[in-house]
Structure formats: structure tokens, C-alpha cells
Design a protein around this motif. Structure first.
Motif, PDB file in Angstrom:
ATOM      1  N   ARG A   1      -1.502  19.200 103.861  1.00  0.00           N
ATOM      2  CA  ARG A   1      -0.845  18.321 104.842  1.00  0.00           C
ATOM      3  C   ARG A   1      -0.214  17.168 104.075  1.00  0.00           C
TER       4      ARG A   1
ATOM      5  N   GLN B   1       5.395  27.236 106.537  1.00  0.00           N
ATOM      6  CA  GLN B   1       5.364  25.851 107.014  1.00  0.00           C
ATOM      7  C   GLN B   1       4.897  25.894 108.463  1.00  0.00           C
TER       8      GLN B   1
ATOM      9  N   ASP C   1       4.091  23.055 110.505  1.00  0.00           N
ATOM     10  CA  ASP C   1       4.827  22.060 111.274  1.00  0.00           C
ATOM     11  C   ASP C   1       5.455  21.089 110.276  1.00  0.00           C
ATOM     12  N   ASP C   2       5.961  19.942 110.751  1.00  0.00           N
ATOM     13  CA  ASP C   2       6.673  19.017 109.849  1.00  0.00           C
ATOM     14  C   ASP C   2       5.801  18.504 108.709  1.00  0.00           C
TER      15      ASP C   2
ATOM     16  N   THR D   1       2.593  20.065 107.746  1.00  0.00           N
ATOM     17  CA  THR D   1       1.572  21.001 107.247  1.00  0.00           C
ATOM     18  C   THR D   1       2.205  22.272 106.719  1.00  0.00           C
TER      19      THR D   1
END
Lengths: 176, 104
Positions: free
Chosen positions: B13, B50, B52-53, B55
Motif C-alpha cells: 500500500r 493494481q 485501487d489507487d 494498493t
């Protein structure tokens, strides 16, 4: 398999960190820590605190006064190299030596090599003087924070042994 | 006989949103400068997914996951401002990694 997973989960919940910023409990658990102590909130800063506190080697107050204070549980080695006479006093008073990790994160190239060598030396001398040591991020911003896995690897880089590295990270539980 | 390389997957993250292209190229360069060519070749890290933005999942050869975890601790800037990477979990498969982290 389930017993091993349970052991790993128990280990994860015995790791602690110290930061100069607030880290909420959920974020601390996500990073793999039982708690991330905040200097100024959970832990006081010597001088000026009556409860459990932490002192800095670079602080203006005399080192001897900090080491002899019953409220001070640990001293941060932010002024390297550490002096053997200071470590002798810490051993006599039962204080914990904390090696801060965030200055290393700011370095690169040969500066990082030198910084690592200095911290390794500090750990080696502390071990020789039988002073218990620990590693904490002492993060001032979120980008300085590390997960428990990363903190253990950083401690392993300084002490060379994974078992010892895990013990170092667990020792911060003294502030609980 | 087929020889398949054994891998480890690491859930990472970041402290700020980061896009896949930045991760792939700039992170690779930063890891190479920290780990050195030999360690990088042993590890062969690659961003595989990927989530999310903030993680993403990285793949690394088994035996080099600890080096990669340490290397990610020292990367604090990819050219777009201060950034921190936190390695949350490792596993032998993506499915197990997502299951352990509650994202699967």
C-alpha cells in the motif's frame, strides 16, 4: 497449518512502534502493529512529562538527569555515535536504547551506507554493554511509517538475526 | 520436465495515490539503485495487479521477498512528491494473499 497461522497472528499483535504523529488503531493494525505510540500523546517527552516518557540523546537536558529519571523508560539514539559511558549509565538504570529508523529512510547512496554503518555500530556497542535496544520508525509524517514486516527487516539489517530483530520490535511494548 | 519458478506475492500500500505506469517504471529504477543489479536479477520484482489507487500486488522470486520488503522501506520519492510504501502481507499465490488480507 491453522496452529502456524494462529502463531503468526499472535506474533503480529505483539509488535509496537513509536511515531511523532498520531496513528489510529485501525491503521496500526493494518500495518501489523498492536499499537503505534504517539510522542506527546501516549508517551511523554522528557523533560516536561509526569507519566511514561522518552528522552533524546540530542536533548538539551543533561543525559544523566534523563537516564536517572524514573519516568523515562527509553532513550533515543538520535545523536550518533553513542558513548560507552552513557550506555553504562543506561544499563545501570535499566533504560531501553531506541535506534530511530526514519533518518535512514531519508538517505541514499553513500550517505545511506554510512548511516547504516553508524546504527549497526551503535547496536553492536549496546549489545557489548548489555543494554537492551530496540528499533522504531519515529515517523514525523505518513511516508516515514513502516509496516511491522518492514521494521523487522530494518532491525534485521542492523542486528543480523531475525529472532533478535523480532525481539527488538516487541520490546517497545514496555510503553503499554 | 517443466521448471516453473517459485514466486512470492506481496501486498503493498502506498501513502498517496499512484498509477500503474509510475509504479512499473519509476519503482523499478528505484529498486534497482537500492538492491543492485545482482539482487534485482535474483528478485525480478514486477507489479502484477493494481487493486485501487493506493494498493497493488508485486511478484518476486521466492527467496528475495525479504530484500524487496527492505528495499520498499527506503523508497520515499518517485518524482511526484513524498511517498511511503507499506508491505502488508506476503503469500505464495494471489488468491491466498487476497483472502488473508480480506480483499478476496
Amino acid at each position: 497449518m491453522q496452529a502456524r497461522r494462529a502463531t503468526q497472528e499472535n506474533d503480529r499483535m505483539r509488535y509496537f512502534d513509536i511515531a511523532e504523529m498520531r496513528v489510529d488503531e485501525e491503521s496500526a493494525r493494518t500495518l501489523g502493529f498492536k499499537k503505534v505510540f504517539n510522542i506527546g500523546g501516549d508517551i511523554g517527552k522528557f523533560p516536561g512529562s509526569d507519566g511514561k516518557s522518552i528522552a533524546f540523546m540530542s536533548g538539551k537536558e543533561s543525559f544523566a538527569r534523563a537516564a536517572r529519571s524514573p519516568n523515562v523508560l527509553a532513550i533515543v539514539a538520535d545523536a550518533l555515535p553513542v558513548q560507552k559511558k552513557d550506555l553504562e549509565l543506561m544499563r545501570a538504570e535499566g533504560k531501553l536504547l531506541i535506534l530511530p529508523a526514519w533518518p535512514l529512510m531519508e538517505m541514499a547512496g553513500m550517505q545511506l551506507v554510512k548511516g547504516t554503518a553508524q546504527l549497526r555500530n551503535a547496536f553492536r556497542i549496546a549489545k557489548q554493554m548489555r543494554v537492551k535496544s530496540s528499533v522504531a520508525t519515529m515517523a514525523k509524517a505518513s511516508e516515514h511509517l513502516l509496516s511491522s514486516m518492514q521494521l523487522i527487516e530494518t532491525a534485521c539489517m542492523l542486528c543480523g538475526s531475525e529472532e533478535e530483530a523480532k525481539e527488538m520490535v516487541q520490546r517497545l511494548g514496555v510503553f503499554e | 520436465m517443466i521448471f516453473r519458478a517459485k514466486r512470492r506475492y506481496i501486498l503493498v500500500r502506498s501513502s498517496a495515490p499512484i498509477n500503474a505506469i509510475t509504479i512499473q517504471y519509476r519503482l523499478g529504477d528505484s529498486l534497482l539503485s537500492f538492491m543492485g543489479a545482482e539482487e534485482y536479477a535474483n528478485a525480478m520484482p514486477k507489479v502484477v495487479k493494481q487493486m485501487d489507487d493506493n494498493t497493488f500486488i508485486m511478484r518476486v522470486n521466492r527467496g528475495s521477498e525479504r530484500k524487496l520488503v527492505l528495499a520498499l522501506s527506503f523508497i520515499k520519492n518517485l518524482g511526484s512528491g513524498p511517498l511511503g510504501f507499506y508491505t502488508l502481507r506476503t503469500s505464495g499465490s494471489i488468491a491466498a494473499l487476497l483472502r488473508k488480507s480480506g480483499m478476496g
